[in-house]
Write a protein that holds these residues in place. Structure first.
Motif, PDB file in Angstrom:
ATOM      1  N   ASP A  37     -21.381  29.067  -6.776  1.00 28.18           N
ATOM      2  CA  ASP A  37     -22.513  29.816  -7.331  1.00 28.18           C
ATOM      3  C   ASP A  37     -22.682  29.462  -8.808  1.00 28.18           C
ATOM      4  O   ASP A  37     -21.905  28.695  -9.380  1.00 28.18           O
ATOM      5  CB  ASP A  37     -22.341  31.333  -7.146  1.00 28.18           C
ATOM      6  CG  ASP A  37     -21.111  31.903  -7.843  1.00 28.18           C
ATOM      7  OD1 ASP A  37     -20.756  31.399  -8.930  1.00 28.18           O
ATOM      8  OD2 ASP A  37     -20.505  32.842  -7.307  1.00 28.18           O
ATOM      9  N   GLY A  38     -23.703  30.055  -9.410  1.00 26.58           N
ATOM     10  CA  GLY A  38     -24.021  29.741 -10.794  1.00 26.58           C
ATOM     11  C   GLY A  38     -22.943  30.142 -11.780  1.00 26.58           C
ATOM     12  O   GLY A  38     -22.708  29.448 -12.775  1.00 26.58           O
ATOM     13  N   TYR A  39     -22.269  31.257 -11.513  1.00 26.58           N
ATOM     14  CA  TYR A  39     -21.237  31.716 -12.437  1.00 26.58           C
ATOM     15  C   TYR A  39     -20.090  30.715 -12.539  1.00 26.58           C
ATOM     16  O   TYR A  39     -19.616  30.390 -13.635  1.00 26.58           O
ATOM     17  CB  TYR A  39     -20.706  33.081 -11.990  1.00 26.58           C
ATOM     18  CG  TYR A  39     -21.671  34.206 -12.220  1.00 26.58           C
ATOM     19  CD1 TYR A  39     -22.020  34.620 -13.505  1.00 26.58           C
ATOM     20  CD2 TYR A  39     -22.255  34.871 -11.137  1.00 26.58           C
ATOM     21  CE1 TYR A  39     -22.912  35.656 -13.714  1.00 26.58           C
ATOM     22  CE2 TYR A  39     -23.165  35.903 -11.336  1.00 26.58           C
ATOM     23  CZ  TYR A  39     -23.490  36.293 -12.623  1.00 26.58           C
ATOM     24  OH  TYR A  39     -24.391  37.312 -12.829  1.00 26.58           O
ATOM     25  N   GLU A  40     -19.651  30.208 -11.382  1.00 27.57           N
ATOM     26  CA  GLU A  40     -18.579  29.212 -11.380  1.00 27.57           C
ATOM     27  C   GLU A  40     -19.006  27.952 -12.122  1.00 27.57           C
ATOM     28  O   GLU A  40     -18.235  27.365 -12.880  1.00 27.57           O
ATOM     29  CB  GLU A  40     -18.183  28.853  -9.945  1.00 27.57           C
ATOM     30  CG  GLU A  40     -17.411  29.928  -9.209  1.00 27.57           C
ATOM     31  CD  GLU A  40     -16.939  29.447  -7.850  1.00 27.57           C
ATOM     32  OE1 GLU A  40     -17.044  28.233  -7.562  1.00 27.57           O
ATOM     33  OE2 GLU A  40     -16.469  30.285  -7.056  1.00 27.57           O
ATOM     34  N   LEU A  42     -21.303  27.646 -14.522  1.00 28.21           N
ATOM     35  CA  LEU A  42     -21.408  27.873 -15.962  1.00 28.21           C
ATOM     36  C   LEU A  42     -20.036  27.960 -16.617  1.00 28.21           C
ATOM     37  O   LEU A  42     -19.830  27.440 -17.717  1.00 28.21           O
ATOM     38  CB  LEU A  42     -22.203  29.154 -16.233  1.00 28.21           C
ATOM     39  CG  LEU A  42     -23.689  29.088 -15.866  1.00 28.21           C
ATOM     40  CD1 LEU A  42     -24.318  30.468 -15.946  1.00 28.21           C
ATOM     41  CD2 LEU A  42     -24.431  28.123 -16.780  1.00 28.21           C
ATOM     42  N   ASP A  43     -19.089  28.611 -15.935  1.00 26.19           N
ATOM     43  CA  ASP A  43     -17.724  28.705 -16.478  1.00 26.19           C
ATOM     44  C   ASP A  43     -17.134  27.313 -16.672  1.00 26.19           C
ATOM     45  O   ASP A  43     -16.467  27.049 -17.682  1.00 26.19           O
ATOM     46  CB  ASP A  43     -16.832  29.520 -15.531  1.00 26.19           C
ATOM     47  CG  ASP A  43     -17.119  31.014 -15.610  1.00 26.19           C
ATOM     48  OD1 ASP A  43     -17.781  31.444 -16.584  1.00 26.19           O
ATOM     49  OD2 ASP A  43     -16.693  31.745 -14.697  1.00 26.19           O
ATOM     50  N   GLU A  46     -19.027  25.042 -19.505  1.00 28.38           N
ATOM     51  CA  GLU A  46     -18.791  25.469 -20.891  1.00 28.38           C
ATOM     52  C   GLU A  46     -17.566  24.787 -21.500  1.00 28.38           C
ATOM     53  O   GLU A  46     -17.468  24.653 -22.717  1.00 28.38           O
ATOM     54  CB  GLU A  46     -18.617  26.985 -20.950  1.00 28.38           C
ATOM     55  CG  GLU A  46     -19.924  27.753 -20.825  1.00 28.38           C
ATOM     56  CD  GLU A  46     -19.705  29.250 -20.892  1.00 28.38           C
ATOM     57  OE1 GLU A  46     -18.555  29.683 -20.712  1.00 28.38           O
ATOM     58  OE2 GLU A  46     -20.682  29.980 -21.117  1.00 28.38           O
ATOM     59  N   ASN A  61     -25.121  35.782  -5.972  1.00 29.42           N
ATOM     60  CA  ASN A  61     -24.607  36.102  -7.307  1.00 29.42           C
ATOM     61  C   ASN A  61     -25.534  35.609  -8.419  1.00 29.42           C
ATOM     62  O   ASN A  61     -26.081  36.397  -9.164  1.00 29.42           O
ATOM     63  CB  ASN A  61     -23.196  35.544  -7.508  1.00 29.42           C
ATOM     64  CG  ASN A  61     -22.216  36.062  -6.472  1.00 29.42           C
ATOM     65  OD1 ASN A  61     -22.276  37.222  -6.078  1.00 29.42           O
ATOM     66  ND2 ASN A  61     -21.326  35.204  -6.007  1.00 29.42           N
ATOM     67  N   MET A  62     -25.695  34.301  -8.543  1.00 29.72           N
ATOM     68  CA  MET A  62     -26.651  33.753  -9.498  1.00 29.72           C
ATOM     69  C   MET A  62     -27.324  32.550  -8.840  1.00 29.72           C
ATOM     70  O   MET A  62     -26.675  31.555  -8.540  1.00 29.72           O
ATOM     71  CB  MET A  62     -25.972  33.315 -10.799  1.00 29.72           C
ATOM     72  CG  MET A  62     -26.977  32.777 -11.837  1.00 29.72           C
ATOM     73  SD  MET A  62     -26.168  32.074 -13.313  1.00 29.72           S
ATOM     74  CE  MET A  62     -25.420  33.552 -13.993  1.00 29.72           C
ATOM     75  N   GLU A  66     -31.907  30.795 -12.043  1.00 30.42           N
ATOM     76  CA  GLU A  66     -31.240  31.431 -13.180  1.00 30.42           C
ATOM     77  C   GLU A  66     -30.181  30.516 -13.777  1.00 30.42           C
ATOM     78  O   GLU A  66     -30.007  30.463 -15.008  1.00 30.42           O
ATOM     79  CB  GLU A  66     -30.602  32.755 -12.744  1.00 30.42           C
ATOM     80  CG  GLU A  66     -31.601  33.856 -12.456  1.00 30.42           C
ATOM     81  CD  GLU A  66     -32.482  34.157 -13.673  1.00 30.42           C
ATOM     82  OE1 GLU A  66     -31.937  34.243 -14.791  1.00 30.42           O
ATOM     83  OE2 GLU A  66     -33.703  34.296 -13.497  1.00 30.42           O
ATOM     84  N   THR A  67     -29.461  29.809 -12.916  1.00 31.76           N
ATOM     85  CA  THR A  67     -28.435  28.877 -13.396  1.00 31.76           C
ATOM     86  C   THR A  67     -29.067  27.768 -14.228  1.00 31.76           C
ATOM     87  O   THR A  67     -28.558  27.395 -15.291  1.00 31.76           O
ATOM     88  CB  THR A  67     -27.670  28.268 -12.211  1.00 31.76           C
ATOM     89  OG1 THR A  67     -27.112  29.315 -11.407  1.00 31.76           O
ATOM     90  CG2 THR A  67     -26.544  27.369 -12.695  1.00 31.76           C
ATOM     91  N   LYS A  70     -30.002  29.091 -17.701  1.00 35.46           N
ATOM     92  CA  LYS A  70     -28.860  29.288 -18.585  1.00 35.46           C
ATOM     93  C   LYS A  70     -28.266  27.954 -19.037  1.00 35.46           C
ATOM     94  O   LYS A  70     -27.842  27.808 -20.189  1.00 35.46           O
ATOM     95  CB  LYS A  70     -27.804  30.159 -17.894  1.00 35.46           C
ATOM     96  CG  LYS A  70     -28.256  31.605 -17.713  1.00 35.46           C
ATOM     97  CD  LYS A  70     -27.168  32.467 -17.138  1.00 35.46           C
ATOM     98  CE  LYS A  70     -27.644  33.916 -16.986  1.00 35.46           C
ATOM     99  NZ  LYS A  70     -27.982  34.526 -18.288  1.00 35.46           N
TER     100      LYS A  70
END
Length: 217
Positions: A37-40, A42-43, A46, A61-62, A66-67, A70
């Motif tokens: 998902d997007g959270y993984e 982005l983490d 970064e 989730n994201m 949205e991903t 961001k």
């Protein structure tokens, strides 16, 4: 060509694994991370360099939209190719406007995906061939805005006509016949357009027309 570091972002494990096997058959491709998902995604991005992100749209989730937003806000040099089942004009135009560098369908041939990654990595853009018509329809659906943004005002009237015909998908010969000018003259106009707008290819010229809001709905 240097090794291209690729991240796959898709909520389906089979898709992630299948893409990994396909891509790593190419000597210069390396899948450095697979996110669900997007959270993984982005983490990871970064803290780690990634050249190309293959990004699905429909995820929990994201989602991919949205991903994408961001990732672009992070202002990294990472290039993003949407890889999705959605073949609608709305998603195509929305993601291009948000800064996606390419848009591919999941049923694409392996050669097309490889070509897309190489084109985007080298600074170009790539749209799935089946969606090119949708992009051209979008431009044709809109009319030229008088509030022309930077770059376009440097085009001559004839160059502007050629730009619109490129967006319609016309070849140099088609444009030559349509405007009743020589094909050599058309080639000169195309070269001048790409130079003045700082673009690399005809696909980028079509995308530029939409991103710079040259047309009205």
């Amino acid at each position: 060509m240097n090794t291209v570091k690729i991240m796959i972002v898709d909520d389906h494990a089979l898709m992630r694994e299948g893409l990994t096997k396909i891509l790593e058959m190419e000597d210069n491709f390396e899948v450095v991370f697979k996110a669900a998902d997007g959270y993984e995604a982005l983490d990871y991005i970064e803290q780690n360099p990634v050249d190309i992100v293959l990004l699905d749209i429909n995820m929990p989730n994201m989602n991919g939209i949205e991903t994408l937003k961001k990732m672009k806000q992070m202002d990294f040099e990472t290039k993003i190719i949407m890889l999705t089942v959605y073949d609608t004009r709305e998603y195509l135009i929305e993601t291009l406007n948000l800064g996606a560098n390419g848009y591919m369908l999941k049923d694409a041939e392996t050669d097309s995906l490889v070509k897309a990654i190489e084109a985007v990595y080298n600074g170009g853009s790539y749209i799935h061939p089946n969606l090119a018509g949708e992009l051209f329809k979008e431009i044709n659906r809109q009319r030229v805005s008088r509030n022309i943004k930077s770059g376009v005002d440097s085009l001559t009237r004839r160059e502007y006509e050629v730009l619109l015909l490129i967006a319609e998908g016309m070849s140099n010969k088609d444009i030559s016949d349509h405007l009743v000018i020589s094909e050599k003259t058309v080639k000169n106009h195309v070269s001048s357009i790409l130079r003045k707008l700082d673009l690399q290819d005809r696909t980028q010229a079509a995308i530029f027309a939409i991103k710079q809001k040259l047309t009205n709905s």
